[in-house]
Design an enzyme around this catalytic site. Structure first.
Site, short mmCIF file in Angstrom:
data_model
loop_
_atom_site.label_atom_id
_atom_site.label_comp_id
_atom_site.label_asym_id
_atom_site.label_seq_id
_atom_site.Cartn_x
_atom_site.Cartn_y
_atom_site.Cartn_z
N GLU A 133 6.93 -9.51 75.39
CA GLU A 133 7.85 -9.27 74.28
C GLU A 133 9.04 -8.44 74.73
O GLU A 133 10.05 -8.35 74.03
CB GLU A 133 7.13 -8.50 73.15
N SER B 79 1.80 -13.61 71.44
CA SER B 79 2.61 -13.28 72.63
C SER B 79 3.00 -14.55 73.39
O SER B 79 4.10 -14.66 73.93
CB SER B 79 1.84 -12.35 73.56
N GLN C 244 -11.53 -8.74 84.75
CA GLN C 244 -10.85 -9.94 85.28
C GLN C 244 -11.87 -10.81 86.00
O GLN C 244 -11.85 -12.03 85.90
CB GLN C 244 -9.70 -9.54 86.22
N GLU D 28 2.59 -9.31 83.41
CA GLU D 28 1.31 -8.67 83.06
C GLU D 28 1.59 -7.23 82.62
O GLU D 28 2.24 -6.48 83.34
CB GLU D 28 0.36 -8.70 84.27
N GLU E 286 -7.69 -11.16 69.50
CA GLU E 286 -6.80 -10.43 70.42
C GLU E 286 -5.33 -10.63 70.06
O GLU E 286 -4.46 -9.95 70.59
CB GLU E 286 -7.03 -10.80 71.89
N ARG F 228 -14.11 -22.20 82.51
CA ARG F 228 -12.74 -21.81 82.17
C ARG F 228 -11.80 -21.98 83.36
O ARG F 228 -10.84 -22.75 83.32
CB ARG F 228 -12.76 -20.32 81.74
N GLU G 226 -3.53 -17.92 79.62
CA GLU G 226 -4.88 -18.01 79.05
C GLU G 226 -4.93 -16.96 77.94
O GLU G 226 -5.37 -15.83 78.15
CB GLU G 226 -5.92 -17.76 80.14
N GLY H 68 0.81 -13.17 80.68
CA GLY H 68 -0.42 -12.37 80.76
C GLY H 68 -1.18 -12.77 82.00
O GLY H 68 -2.28 -13.35 81.92
C1 LIG Z 1 -7.37 -13.37 78.97
S1 LIG Z 1 -6.55 -12.49 80.21
C2 LIG Z 1 -6.07 -13.79 81.32
C3 LIG Z 1 -5.74 -13.30 82.72
C4 LIG Z 1 -5.36 -14.39 83.71
N1 LIG Z 1 -4.21 -15.14 83.26
C5 LIG Z 1 -6.51 -15.33 83.94
O1 LIG Z 1 -6.44 -16.46 83.43
O2 LIG Z 1 -7.46 -14.96 84.61
C6 LIG Z 1 -5.05 -12.09 79.39
C7 LIG Z 1 -4.14 -11.16 80.17
O3 LIG Z 1 -2.91 -11.06 79.48
C8 LIG Z 1 -2.46 -9.72 79.47
N2 LIG Z 1 -1.63 -9.57 78.26
C9 LIG Z 1 -2.04 -9.65 76.97
N3 LIG Z 1 -1.02 -9.50 76.13
C10 LIG Z 1 0.09 -9.36 76.91
C11 LIG Z 1 1.47 -9.18 76.62
N4 LIG Z 1 1.90 -9.13 75.36
N5 LIG Z 1 2.32 -9.08 77.66
C12 LIG Z 1 1.88 -9.12 78.94
N6 LIG Z 1 0.58 -9.27 79.27
C13 LIG Z 1 -0.30 -9.39 78.26
C14 LIG Z 1 -3.72 -8.89 79.45
O4 LIG Z 1 -3.50 -7.60 79.96
C15 LIG Z 1 -4.66 -9.74 80.31
O5 LIG Z 1 -4.61 -9.35 81.66
#
Ligand SMILES: C[S@@+](CC[C@H](N)C(=O)[O-])C[C@H]1O[C@@H](n2cnc3c(N)ncnc32)[C@H](O)[C@@H]1O
Length: 535
Positions: free
Chosen positions: A251, A279, A166, A221, A274, A175, A265, A199
Site C-alpha cells: 500500500e 492488499s 514461512q 514484503e 487476514e 500449495r 499467495e 507479500g
Molecule cells: C501467506 S504469506 C506468503 C509468502 C510467500 N509469498 C510464499 O508464498 O511463500 C504472505 C506474506 O505477505 C506479507 N504481507 C502481507 N500483507 C502485506 C502487505 N500489505 N504488504 C507487504 N507484504 C505483506 C506477509 O508478511 C507474508 O510474508
C-alpha cells in the site's frame, strides 16, 4: 547483484538535498536578506515537506507544506516557492501565505530542483490522508494503517517475520507445488516480463518467476522476512540478479516501473482471513499494467451443509465444565449459557470426510482482476441447497480454491475435503441448534461476513429448513438456526483424533496427485457425498 531498497514512507527514509540561496517574504515580515540554505525534501513522521535549513538553529528552519506549495520559475537560475498552507511548525502563525525566492548556482540544478519538487508533491498527495492534527502536524497514513489496528498488524508481521512460519507454508507441498507447476506450465506469461511478488515472504515465488525467465521481479514484503529473502536471493545469484527485494507494505512502497504480471499467495482460512486479498487488489491497482495478469486470477469459496454428531457433541461438551454447581463451593451454572455460545462462535478448522456433506456444494466467486477493494469489506452469500439425505444438519462446511488462469494452462489449487490436505484444511461453522431435514428438502440461508480491523471477519450464519412435501410451494420455513462467529478465533481441531477412518475408502481418483483435482472433481465429490453419508 541483488539489491534491497528500504521504502517505507512515513518514516525518515527518503531524502533529497540541494544547496541554494534563499530570501523570504511573508505577510507578517519584510523580505529577509539572502542566505545560504540546505533545501531538503522528505516524507517523515511529520508529513511531506520541503525544509530550508540555514546555518543557524534547526528551530529556524523554514518548512514548506508540499501539499499546498507551488513553485514558479522566475529565470534560468531563480524560482519562487509560494506556500499558502498553514504553518507546519507550531511556533508560526496558523495561517499565512509567503514566498521564498530560491537562487541556484547553475541552470541544471534549477531543473533538478523543479523535477524533485513535482515528484515530492505527488508523493505528498498520495501518502497523506489529508488529516491535520491539532498541533498542525500532517497525519500521513496509508490505506493499510487506516483500516487495520496497529496491534494486529504488529503481531501479524511479527508472525510472518519468522522463518518457522514461512517454512510451514513452504512445506505445504500441495500449495507450493501447485504454484511451481502454475508458473512453469505458463512460462510464456513470465519470460521477459516485469513481475511483482505481492507479500513475497521468503521470496520463493519471486525465485520461481526468475527461474522461468522473468525480466525483473520486484518482491515486496512488509515483515522482517525481507532481510531473509535478501539472503536467500543472494545465495542464488543467477536468479537474484533479476530480483529486487523491497521492504514495505504494498500500500505504501513505490516501484520504478509497472508490472506485466502479479504473483502472490494472499489466501487465508476461508480465502479471506487476514484481509490480504485487499492488499493484492491494491497492488493490482497501483502496479499492474491494464490487462496485466494475476497469479492467482480468481478465488472461490465453496459451501455445503454437513452433519457431524461427533463434532457437535465435542463442542457442546466443552461447556459442561460450567454446569458444575459446587466448584470449590461455587455454583458455575450462571455462566454455562455464555460458555456454550462462546464455543459455538469458533469456526472449526480441520480436515473432514467429504461424506459428511449432506448436499451438493455451491460457491461464491471473487475475481481478483476486477473486484474492488471495498467489495471485500462486506461479503453476503445467499445459501440454497437440496438435502440428499434425511439427517440432522449441524452447520455449514466451507473451503476454497484459486485458479491460475495462465495463457497455456489453467491450474487450480484446491483445499476441498477429500483432496490432498493443505495447511488451510477446511472450515466448519457449527450451529448450536442443529436443524432436521428430509431427503429432497430445501435448505436456505445466508452467510454474511463483515471485515474487522483485526485483519479478519465477523461471520453471521443463518440456515433454515424450508417446508417440504405437500404445501411446500408456499415456501414456508419450518425451522431456522443462526450463529455468530469470529473468523479470527478458530478452533484448530487438528490434534484431535478423527472419528472415522476413510483413507482406504476413498474413490481411486482422490489418491492420485493434485494434478487430478480440479473444481469439477470437487463438485462431483460434493454430489456423491450426501448419498453415502454414514452417521
Ligand atoms: C501467506 S504469506 C506468503 C509468502 C510467500 N509469498 C510464499 O508464498 O511463500 C504472505 C506474506 O505477505 C506479507 N504481507 C502481507 N500483507 C502485506 C502487505 N500489505 N504488504 C507487504 N507484504 C505483506 C506477509 O508478511 C507474508 O510474508
Amino acid at each position: 547483484m541483488e539489491t534491497i531498497m528500504e521504502v517505507h514512507l512515513g518514516q525518515k527514509q527518503k531524502q533529497q538535498e540541494f544547496t541554494v540561496s534563499i530570501s523570504q517574504l511573508s505577510a507578517s515580515s519584510p523580505t529577509t536578506p539572502c542566505s545560504l540554505a540546505l533545501a531538503r525534501f522528505s516524507i517523515e513522521g511529520q508529513g511531506a515537506q520541503l525544509r530550508f535549513h540555514q546555518d543557524s538553529e534547526p528551530r529556524d528552519d523554514i518548512l514548506v507544506d508540499l501539499r499546498t506549495a507551488q513553485l514558479f520559475k522566475l529565470g534560468p537560475v531563480e524560482s519562487t516557492c509560494i506556500d499558502e498552507g498553514s504553518a507546519i511548525n507550531k511556533e508560526e502563525e496558523k495561517s499565512y501565505s509567503r514566498g521564498i525566492t530560491i537562487r541556484f548556482k547553475v541552470e541544471d540544478e534549477s531543473r533538478a530542483f523543479h523535477r524533485a519538487f513535482e515528484h515530492w508533491k505527488t508523493e505528498a498527495a498520495r501518502v497523506c490522508s489529508g488529516g491535520r492534527l491539532e498541533n498542525g502536524i500532517l497525519a500521513c497514513k496509508s490505506k493499510f494503517d487506516d483500516k487495520i489496528e496497529a496491534s494486529s498488524a504488529k503481531m501479524y508481521f511479527h508472525y510472518y517475520g519468522q522463518l518457522l512460519h514461512q517454512q510451514n507454508m513452504l512445506q505445504d507441498y500441495v500449495r507450493t507445488g501447485t504454484y511451481y507447476a502454475a508458473v512453469v506450465e505458463n512460462r510464456a506469461d513470465f519470460i521477459g516480463r516485469v513481475v511483482v511478488d505481492v507479500g513475497a515472504g521468503s521470496g520463493i515465488l519471486s525465485l520461481f518467476a526468475a527461474q522461468v525467465g522473468a525480466k525483473h521481479v520486484y518482491a515486496v514484503e512488509a515483515s522482517e522476512m525481507a532481510e531473509y529473502a535478501r539472503r536467500l536471493i543472494a545465495g542464488n545469484p543467477s536468479l537474484g540478479q533479476r530480483i529486487t527485494i523491497i521492504k514495505g507494505k504494498v500500500e505504501e512502497v513505490e516501484l520504478p516501473e509497472k508490472a506485466d504480471i502479479l504473483i502472490s499467495e494472499p489466501m487465508g482460512t476461508l480465502l479471506v482471513n487476514e484481509r490480504m486479498l485487499e492488499s493484492y487488489v491494491i497492488a493490482r491497482d497501483r502496479f499492474l499494467h491494464p490487462n496485466g495478469k494475476m497469479f492467482p486470477t480468481v478465488g472461490r469459496i465453496h459451501m455445503a451443509p454437513f452433519s457431524d454428531e461427533y463434532l457437535y457433541v465435542e463442542i457442546a461438551n466443552k461447556a459442561l465444565f460450567w454446569q458444575q454447581q459446587n466448584y470449590y463451593g461455587v455454583d458455575l451454572t450462571p455462566l454455562h449459557g455464555s460458555a456454550f455460545q462462546g464455543y459455538f462462535s469458533q469456526p472449526v478448522v480441520d480436515a473432514f470426510d467429504p461424506r459428511l456433506l449432506v448436499a451438493p456444494a455451491i460457491f461464491h466467486t471473487i475475481d481478483f482482476t476486477s473486484v474492488k477493494e471495498e467489495e471485500l469489506y462486506e461479503i453476503e452469500i445467499p445459501l440454497s441447497f437440496i438435502a440428499s439425505v434425511g439427517t440432522r444438519v449441524h452447520g455449514l462446511a466451507c473451503w476454497f480454491d484459486v485458479l491460475f488462469n495462465g495463457s497455456s494452462v489453467q491450474r487450480w489449487l484446491t483445499t476441498a475435503p477429500g483432496a490432498p490436505t493443505t495447511h488451510w484444511y477446511q472450515l466448519r461453522c457449527v450451529l448450536s441448534q442443529p436443524i432436521y431435514v428430509m431427503a429432497g428438502q430445501e435448505i436456505t440461508g445466508k452467510l454474511h461476513m463483515v471485515a474487522h480491523n483485526a485483519q479478519s471477519y465477523t461471520m453471521q450464519l443463518t440456515m433454515s429448513a424450508k417446508m417440504w412435501g405437500v404445501g411446500a410451494e408456499q415456501g414456508g420455513i419450518l425451522q431456522t438456526s443462526s450463529c455468530k462467529l469470529d473468523l479470527k478465533e478458530p478452533y484448530y481441531r487438528m490434534s484431535q483424533p478423527q472419528a472415522y477412518a476413510w483413507a482406504d475408502q476413498q474413490p481411486q481418483q482422490l489418491m492420485q496427485s493434485q494434478d487430478a483435482v480440479g473444481p469439477g472433481l470437487v463438485q462431483q465429490l460434493s454430489q456423491n457425498s450426501g448419498a453415502s453419508l454414514t452417521q
